[in-house]
Scaffold this motif. Structure first.
Motif, PDB file in Angstrom:
ATOM      1  N   LYS A  96       0.840  -1.211   0.000  1.00 63.05           N
ATOM      2  CA  LYS A  96       0.000   0.000   0.000  1.00 63.05           C
ATOM      3  C   LYS A  96       0.866   1.249   0.000  1.00 63.05           C
ATOM      4  N   ALA A  97       2.034   1.164  -0.619  1.00 61.66           N
ATOM      5  CA  ALA A  97       2.987   2.285  -0.624  1.00 61.66           C
ATOM      6  C   ALA A  97       2.408   3.511  -1.315  1.00 61.66           C
ATOM      7  N   LEU A  98       2.933   4.684  -0.944  1.00 66.97           N
ATOM      8  CA  LEU A  98       2.511   5.931  -1.594  1.00 66.97           C
ATOM      9  C   LEU A  98       2.883   5.906  -3.067  1.00 66.97           C
ATOM     10  N   THR A  99       4.090   5.434  -3.343  1.00 65.98           N
ATOM     11  CA  THR A  99       4.539   5.246  -4.718  1.00 65.98           C
ATOM     12  C   THR A  99       5.472   4.053  -4.725  1.00 65.98           C
ATOM     13  N   GLN A 100       5.402   3.297  -5.800  1.00 71.43           N
ATOM     14  CA  GLN A 100       6.273   2.114  -5.871  1.00 71.43           C
ATOM     15  C   GLN A 100       7.692   2.514  -6.238  1.00 71.43           C
ATOM     16  N   SER A 101       7.827   3.681  -6.902  1.00 72.67           N
ATOM     17  CA  SER A 101       9.178   4.095  -7.296  1.00 72.67           C
ATOM     18  C   SER A 101       9.603   5.288  -6.449  1.00 72.67           C
ATOM     19  N   GLY A 102       9.920   5.013  -5.206  1.00 71.48           N
ATOM     20  CA  GLY A 102      10.395   6.075  -4.322  1.00 71.48           C
ATOM     21  C   GLY A 102      11.822   6.417  -4.683  1.00 71.48           C
ATOM     22  N   GLY A 103      12.555   6.857  -3.712  1.00 72.03           N
ATOM     23  CA  GLY A 103      13.955   7.157  -3.977  1.00 72.03           C
ATOM     24  C   GLY A 103      14.119   8.401  -4.810  1.00 72.03           C
ATOM     25  N   ILE A 104      15.309   8.535  -5.333  1.00 73.54           N
ATOM     26  CA  ILE A 104      15.660   9.710  -6.107  1.00 73.54           C
ATOM     27  C   ILE A 104      15.965   9.238  -7.520  1.00 73.54           C
ATOM     28  N   ALA A 105      15.295   9.826  -8.496  1.00 72.42           N
ATOM     29  CA  ALA A 105      15.591   9.491  -9.890  1.00 72.42           C
ATOM     30  C   ALA A 105      16.713  10.406 -10.374  1.00 72.42           C
ATOM     31  N   VAL A 106      17.704   9.812 -11.027  1.00 72.50           N
ATOM     32  CA  VAL A 106      18.802  10.599 -11.595  1.00 72.50           C
ATOM     33  C   VAL A 106      18.634  10.579 -13.111  1.00 72.50           C
ATOM     34  N   VAL A 107      18.361  11.744 -13.674  1.00 74.03           N
ATOM     35  CA  VAL A 107      18.183  11.830 -15.134  1.00 74.03           C
ATOM     36  C   VAL A 107      19.450  12.415 -15.751  1.00 74.03           C
ATOM     37  N   LYS A 108      19.765  11.936 -16.950  1.00 74.30           N
ATOM     38  CA  LYS A 108      20.959  12.423 -17.655  1.00 74.30           C
ATOM     39  C   LYS A 108      20.606  12.674 -19.112  1.00 74.30           C
ATOM     40  N   GLY A 109      21.485  13.353 -19.796  1.00 74.53           N
ATOM     41  CA  GLY A 109      21.271  13.644 -21.206  1.00 74.53           C
ATOM     42  C   GLY A 109      22.084  14.870 -21.574  1.00 74.53           C
ATOM     43  N   ASN A 110      21.850  15.388 -22.788  1.00 72.64           N
ATOM     44  CA  ASN A 110      22.680  16.516 -23.227  1.00 72.64           C
ATOM     45  C   ASN A 110      22.430  17.787 -22.404  1.00 72.64           C
ATOM     46  N   LEU A 111      21.338  17.813 -21.647  1.00 74.40           N
ATOM     47  CA  LEU A 111      21.080  18.972 -20.789  1.00 74.40           C
ATOM     48  C   LEU A 111      21.693  18.794 -19.401  1.00 74.40           C
ATOM     49  N   ALA A 112      22.003  17.566 -19.048  1.00 79.74           N
ATOM     50  CA  ALA A 112      22.601  17.278 -17.728  1.00 79.74           C
ATOM     51  C   ALA A 112      23.597  16.126 -17.880  1.00 79.74           C
ATOM     52  N   PRO A 113      24.755  16.396 -18.511  1.00 80.27           N
ATOM     53  CA  PRO A 113      25.704  15.292 -18.753  1.00 80.27           C
ATOM     54  C   PRO A 113      26.156  14.592 -17.472  1.00 80.27           C
ATOM     55  N   ASN A 114      26.264  15.339 -16.373  1.00 79.14           N
ATOM     56  CA  ASN A 114      26.688  14.722 -15.104  1.00 79.14           C
ATOM     57  C   ASN A 114      25.515  14.350 -14.217  1.00 79.14           C
ATOM     58  N   GLY A 115      24.306  14.597 -14.696  1.00 78.99           N
ATOM     59  CA  GLY A 115      23.127  14.172 -13.966  1.00 78.99           C
ATOM     60  C   GLY A 115      22.353  15.321 -13.346  1.00 78.99           C
ATOM     61  N   ALA A 116      21.086  15.029 -13.091  1.00 80.83           N
ATOM     62  CA  ALA A 116      20.194  15.928 -12.361  1.00 80.83           C
ATOM     63  C   ALA A 116      19.259  15.013 -11.574  1.00 80.83           C
ATOM     64  N   VAL A 117      18.650  15.533 -10.520  1.00 74.12           N
ATOM     65  CA  VAL A 117      17.835  14.658  -9.673  1.00 74.12           C
ATOM     66  C   VAL A 117      16.391  15.130  -9.619  1.00 74.12           C
ATOM     67  N   LEU A 118      15.520  14.192  -9.323  1.00 72.89           N
ATOM     68  CA  LEU A 118      14.091  14.477  -9.182  1.00 72.89           C
ATOM     69  C   LEU A 118      13.515  13.488  -8.168  1.00 72.89           C
ATOM     70  N   LYS A 119      12.565  13.957  -7.394  1.00 73.59           N
ATOM     71  CA  LYS A 119      11.955  13.090  -6.375  1.00 73.59           C
ATOM     72  C   LYS A 119      10.581  12.648  -6.874  1.00 73.59           C
ATOM     73  N   PRO A 120      10.473  11.440  -7.402  1.00 70.35           N
ATOM     74  CA  PRO A 120       9.202  11.019  -8.005  1.00 70.35           C
ATOM     75  C   PRO A 120       8.034  11.074  -7.023  1.00 70.35           C
ATOM     76  N   SER A 121       8.283  10.803  -5.740  1.00 74.14           N
ATOM     77  CA  SER A 121       7.153  10.755  -4.803  1.00 74.14           C
ATOM     78  C   SER A 121       6.545  12.133  -4.576  1.00 74.14           C
ATOM     79  N   ALA A 122       7.308  13.201  -4.889  1.00 75.96           N
ATOM     80  CA  ALA A 122       6.777  14.557  -4.707  1.00 75.96           C
ATOM     81  C   ALA A 122       6.281  15.146  -6.019  1.00 75.96           C
ATOM     82  N   ALA A 123       6.342  14.353  -7.098  1.00 71.78           N
ATOM     83  CA  ALA A 123       6.011  14.873  -8.435  1.00 71.78           C
ATOM     84  C   ALA A 123       4.600  14.448  -8.861  1.00 71.78           C
ATOM     85  N   THR A 124       4.115  15.092  -9.916  1.00 67.58           N
ATOM     86  CA  THR A 124       2.841  14.694 -10.516  1.00 67.58           C
ATOM     87  C   THR A 124       3.116  13.560 -11.508  1.00 67.58           C
TER      88      THR A 124
END
Ligand code: FES
Length: 582
Positions: free
Chosen positions: A377-405
């Motif tokens: 019955k978790a709030l979200t199954q994918s908790g934790g911190i997501a680290v996204v990468k790409g040409n806009l963030a070659p070294n990474g950027a973070v996002l908190k899925p549980s606080a997102a829409t």
């Protein structure tokens, strides 16, 4: 079982060698001046000398009760046969310090490190609470590596306003947006002001302070159950008392931060952060602490370890309740036990208690399964911190899925760019700003060098004309941080930052950006050639400080993807000091 072999006792301690032991002129000098405080001679008989490193300050309101709590620590130290010596260190108060408390985390860590190394201490109790104080003291203690234990000040009682519980920070952001949208008046807002903070303690949401208290406990650096006890609950004083007792035995055993803060301990902490829906600030702080112990921890570890951890703690800003309910439900030990039972924990990680993590939690019970949910019955199954990468963030950027829409976690939108926070403030209320809810708000020059100090402005508020439509979230991207009490689909810590010439610096109004959290992608939709051309022509517009601490900070701070420590402070320098100069 983690291998730790306690040192033999009795033995000659650091405080004796060259300081309080013997009859030389120097020994007498060191003891004599201490005795002006009324300390009897037999307190210098070779017993452990314990520092109480206190971040008490009236300018750090969340820690303003720590003088009283320190007295409880002293009782415990005396009782166990130690000599307590309390001392102040730089205290970084989140709500009071400009330009941002984060700019002074490393300064506080330097203060702690040098105070521990340069004084006759055998061990130390780290008294912390407000956001940056916890990592700062852990960083300093890790670099010296004498026995150390954390006791936090505990969270405030729940805010109470018009029949509802309101949480620190989270409610402030909500009420601010409500005022912008015309839902409440300024008078209403002022009435809520005092109702939000009605007792001593740190933020009562699962913001950065509660997260870092939980991280200290999950790392094994605080006694089990420490994180959630409210500041004004008598059990907080008991925790301080028994922490004082415990540090004396830790000194006798020579149980050091490097024995406790292993790679396994950091992996446990990352998973616990996912389960509690902890603050994105924990990413930066744990990377920095790991750097001080010499542990190779990376952003990829955060993504790898947190990806399959459901968020089970139903606390604001991800959920509903506050720290009081978390404590009454059983607190962090219940969460750690759940992770252990699910095979998501290094059960045999050593803690400051001398027991393993599992031994500490195996018998605890969950007293409210809406506050601490079962995994199914978790709030979200994918908790934790997501680290996204790409040409806009070659070294990474973070996002908190549980606080997102959830619907915005995959989104393509037109960039609306703010060159810095002043540019944002100048434009956001402009009804002619070309923006709608499908756009992506981009904020530059708010990273470690850019602000400087990496302010918590990444969750920039939405434009009033969007809010009036009833829209409460949009994708936002920046190199800033976000308060642990904040929420939204907010991409943070984009690295390299704009002020260091990262690709974020050259995003232009109208560019299309693609955020794909499930595939961990952040893409600026322009050609490689165009991106290179823009970067070749880029010139920083951020003023470089010419003197003072700001100069040291600007020159020395490393990227957020590495913990934003100073380049010359990373690592472990030990407890050895130059010879006495007297
Ligand atoms: Fe100090 Fe939140 S502002 S803990």
């Amino acid at each position: 079982m983690t291998k730790f072999k306690p040192a033999a006792w009795p033995r000659v301690l650091r405080s004796q060698e060259g300081w309080f032991g013997g009859t030389s002129k120097d020994n007498i000098y060191h003891r004599s001046w201490m005795k002006n405080q009324g300390l009897p001679s037999d307190l210098f008989d070779g017993r452990p000398v314990i520092g109480i490193c206190n971040t008490w300050s009236q300018l750090t309101p969340c820690n303003a009760h720590l003088r009283d709590l320190a007295e409880r620590v002293k009782h415990g130290i005396y009782e166990a046969g130690g000599l307590p010596l309390e001392f102040p260190v730089f205290s970084a108060g989140e709500s009071t310090l400009r330009p941002t408390a984060m700019m002074f985390r490393n300064l506080a860590a330097m203060d702690v490190e040098e105070a521990l190394r340069g004084t006759p201490l055998d061990g130390v109790v780290l008294m912390v609470g407000c956001d940056k104080t916890t990592p700062a003291l852990l960083m300093g203690a890790a670099s010296v590596d004498i026995p150390a234990i954390v006791v936090t000040g505990g969270p405030m009682l729940n805010g109470k306003w018009r029949g509802q519980d309101i949480g620190s920070g989270t409610s402030l952001w909500q009420l601010s947006e409500d005022r912008k949208a015309g839902k409440i008046s300024t008078e209403d807002f002022l009435e809520a002001e005092i109702a939000m903070s009605r007792s001593p303690g740190s933020c009562n949401t699962m913001g950065t302070a509660s997260t870092m208290a939980s991280m200290a406990e999950a790392l094994g650096m605080a006694l089990s159950g420490n994180a959630a006890i409210p500041a004004v609950d008598s059990r907080r004083r008991v925790m301080a008392h028994v922490t004082g007792r415990r540090i004396v035995q830790m000194v006798k055993d020579d149980l050091k931060p490097s024995d406790v803060m292993t790679k396994e301990a950091f992996e446990n902490a990352i998973r616990v952060n996912g389960a509690i829906g902890g603050s994105t600030n924990a990413v930066i702080h744990l990377l920095a602490i790991a750097g001080r112990v010499g542990i190779d921890l990376t952003l990829d570890d955060w993504d790898r370890l947190g990806r399959d951890i459901p968020t089970i703690v139903n606390l604001q800003p991800s959920g509903k309740y506050l720290m009081e309910e978390f404590f009454y439900a059983g607190g962090l030990p219940v969460v750690i036990k759940a992770l252990g039972e699910a095979g998501k924990l290094h059960n045999d990680a050593l803690t400051v208690s001398g027991d393993t993590m599992w031994d500490q939690v195996k018998d605890v019970q969950n007293w409210n399964d809406d506050v601490i949910r079962p995994f199914e019955k978790a709030l979200t199954q994918s908790g934790g911190i997501a680290v996204v990468k790409g040409n806009l963030a070659p070294n990474g950027a973070v996002l908190k899925p549980s606080a997102a829409t959830p619907a915005l976690l995959t989104h393509r939108g037109r960039a609306v760019v703010f060159e810095d926070i002043d540019d944002y403030k100048a434009k956001i209320y402009d009804e002619n700003l070309d923006i709608d809810e499908n756009c992506i708000m981009v904020l530059k020059n708010c990273g470690p060098k850019g602000y400087p100090g990496m302010a918590e402005v990444g969750n920039m508020g939405l434009p009033p004309k969007v809010l009036r439509k009833g829209i409460t979230d949009m994708v936002r991207i920046s190199d800033a941080r976000m308060s642990g009490t904040a929420y939204g689909t907010v991409v943070l810590h984009t690295s390299p930052e704009a002020a260091a010439g990262g690709p974020l610096a050259v995003v232009q109004n109208g560019d299309m950006i693609e955020l794909d959290v499930p595939n961990r992608k952040l893409h600026l939709d322009i050609s490689d050639e165009e991106l290179k051309k823009r970067l070749d022509n880029w010139k920083s517009t951020v003023p470089v400080p010419e003197s003072g601490y700001a100069y040291l900070y600007y020159k020395s701070v490393i990227g957020a993807d590495k913990g934003a420590d100073f380049d010359f402070l990373v690592g472990h320098r030990g407890k050895e000091i130059p010879k006495d100069s007297h």
